[in-house]
Enzyme design. Sequence first.
Site, PDB file in Angstrom:
ATOM      1  N   HIS A 137       5.115 -25.146  -1.151  1.00 32.28           N
ATOM      2  CA  HIS A 137       5.897 -25.920  -2.116  1.00 32.28           C
ATOM      3  C   HIS A 137       5.312 -27.320  -2.204  1.00 32.28           C
ATOM      4  O   HIS A 137       5.054 -27.959  -1.174  1.00 32.28           O
ATOM      5  CB  HIS A 137       7.364 -25.964  -1.707  1.00 32.28           C
ATOM      6  N   GLY A 138       5.099 -27.784  -3.411  1.00 33.21           N
ATOM      7  CA  GLY A 138       4.397 -29.050  -3.609  1.00 33.21           C
ATOM      8  C   GLY A 138       5.084 -30.251  -3.004  1.00 33.21           C
ATOM      9  O   GLY A 138       4.430 -31.244  -2.670  1.00 33.21           O
ATOM     10  N   ASP A 139       6.417 -30.182  -2.857  1.00 39.96           N
ATOM     11  CA  ASP A 139       7.156 -31.312  -2.306  1.00 39.96           C
ATOM     12  C   ASP A 139       7.381 -31.176  -0.801  1.00 39.96           C
ATOM     13  O   ASP A 139       8.265 -31.830  -0.247  1.00 39.96           O
ATOM     14  CB  ASP A 139       8.492 -31.479  -3.039  1.00 39.96           C
ATOM     15  N   GLU A 140       6.602 -30.331  -0.147  1.00 43.46           N
ATOM     16  CA  GLU A 140       6.661 -30.182   1.311  1.00 43.46           C
ATOM     17  C   GLU A 140       5.246 -30.371   1.868  1.00 43.46           C
ATOM     18  O   GLU A 140       4.560 -29.404   2.209  1.00 43.46           O
ATOM     19  CB  GLU A 140       7.231 -28.805   1.681  1.00 43.46           C
ATOM     20  N   ASN A 198       6.837 -18.926  -3.415  1.00 45.60           N
ATOM     21  CA  ASN A 198       7.453 -18.136  -2.362  1.00 45.60           C
ATOM     22  C   ASN A 198       8.558 -17.219  -2.907  1.00 45.60           C
ATOM     23  O   ASN A 198       9.399 -16.732  -2.151  1.00 45.60           O
ATOM     24  CB  ASN A 198       8.034 -19.029  -1.263  1.00 45.60           C
ATOM     25  N   ARG A 199       8.547 -16.991  -4.208  1.00 42.54           N
ATOM     26  CA  ARG A 199       9.398 -15.974  -4.842  1.00 42.54           C
ATOM     27  C   ARG A 199       8.566 -15.107  -5.787  1.00 42.54           C
ATOM     28  O   ARG A 199       9.100 -14.372  -6.594  1.00 42.54           O
ATOM     29  CB  ARG A 199      10.530 -16.621  -5.655  1.00 42.54           C
ATOM     30  N   GLU A 320       9.704 -23.979   9.567  1.00 42.66           N
ATOM     31  CA  GLU A 320      10.248 -25.230   9.032  1.00 42.66           C
ATOM     32  C   GLU A 320      10.006 -26.295  10.085  1.00 42.66           C
ATOM     33  O   GLU A 320      10.594 -26.262  11.166  1.00 42.66           O
ATOM     34  CB  GLU A 320      11.739 -25.076   8.745  1.00 42.66           C
TER      35      GLU A 320
END
Length: 499
Positions: A137-140, A198-199, A320
């Site tokens: 995910h780009g914001d992680e 991731n979906r 995570e």
Amino acid sequence: MNKLRFVHILLFTTAICFFLPPIAARGGHSDYIRPGPPQKTYSFYLSGDGSSSFQGTARNLFAQVEPRPSAELARGYMTNDDLEKAMKDFTKRCSKISRLYSIGKSVNGFPLWVIEISDRPGEIEAEPAFKYIGNVHGDEPVGRELLIRLANWICDNYKKDPLAQMIVENVHLHILPSLNPDAFTVRTRNNANNVDLNRDFPDQFFPLNEDLGLRQPETRAIMTWLMDTRFTASATLHGGALVANFPWDGTEDKRKYYYACPDDETFRFLARIYSKSHRNMSLSKEFEEGITNGASWYPIYGGMQDWNYIHGGCFELTLEISDNKWPKAAELPTIWDYNRKSMLNLVASLVKTGVHGRIFSLDQGKPLPGLVVVKGINYTVKAHQAYADYHRLLAPGRKYEVTASSPGYKPKTTTVWLGDDAVNVDFILIPEASSQGNLLRSICDCSGQPFLPQFFTVTNNGITFTLIVVVAFLCFLLQRRVRFNLLKQRQSSRRSTTV
């Protein structure tokens, strides 16, 4: 009257918002599920050529919109160009134990760069392979930073740190710091086509589409990568919580509850390796031992983790690693320090635990591609096509009945007690309906069967004795060669046996 109606509407809306469930920290998930009957059965067998089938029709699963991190918050993180330069510089500095390659391009054409670390990078060996993926995910973005730090730490320490040396000499480690560089640039979750990667994978319960070309280029790159490279295990680095997540990620009826996969015990063991090696993950008050079953936390569909296990033969965890998705850059050294030991120990678990070995044919003494199954676990591990090595991850502390098989050969079963250390079990399979195989089996088998007296009574003693000596000597040389070749590739501390 109008004012009273307005007050009623306002109170009703407030009550609804109050009772809505909170958005989960695992990156947030969409409640949209393509309708369709759940699949009652599913296969865990990887086909002989590594291919898999994808069913259903195309779809996009959009995550809930979250505030975009400010440009100021992104200060101090590597840009895509910075990351590319850092990876190229790394492979120049550590050219003897690494190589750089790309598995494809993002929507906007940025290469998806991978670093491979091994004492023989780019070569195929009878060793397990592990992959780390960051920035799904780009914001992680924390995973990007930690993975390049991991590569540099191994390069700096592999000649003086036993754990780093073990990884370099016994594992092929592949590191993809950024799967979603386009979204990182604009600090959003989804890729440039606004799809949550991731979906976007084929799902076992709700079939999506058969056409690989309809999936996102980043998703296709991962799927093709797993067809080309046989990974034993892997992990993706996410942000927004502090927990090690394992399959299954979804359920047949879309409800939230613990839904175990066939290797649930092994996955829990792997997740605990990461959690307990972490500075404080295992101390979580939200997740017992700092681990969680994905469906028990909240179900998702089209996730990378389940697809890896089903279609790639790869045991994958979703990690995570930071409560804050986009912490200040000044916090990165601390986050790296908290995760370093966990990241190394998870990779090292591929050679420190489990049952490993190779499969050979007795008639020719050559590596024999075959299958390995464990009694009571509905999952098949496929030996390598060329080297016939297999790597079966299992939780320690119990007995396992392991069977190797191959078409045209008699399957062979042995019982293994798996303690804290890994065990080598090399299988030598006998051809079916082969008199020569039966002869060799009788001579080489140390089971104490009265073969020799019976043979002497029906055959000339001198010829028989000479034949037995020659064949027994050849059999001895064959098994000695097998053991010697494998011994060079295994750690001295690992127990080894041939059956």
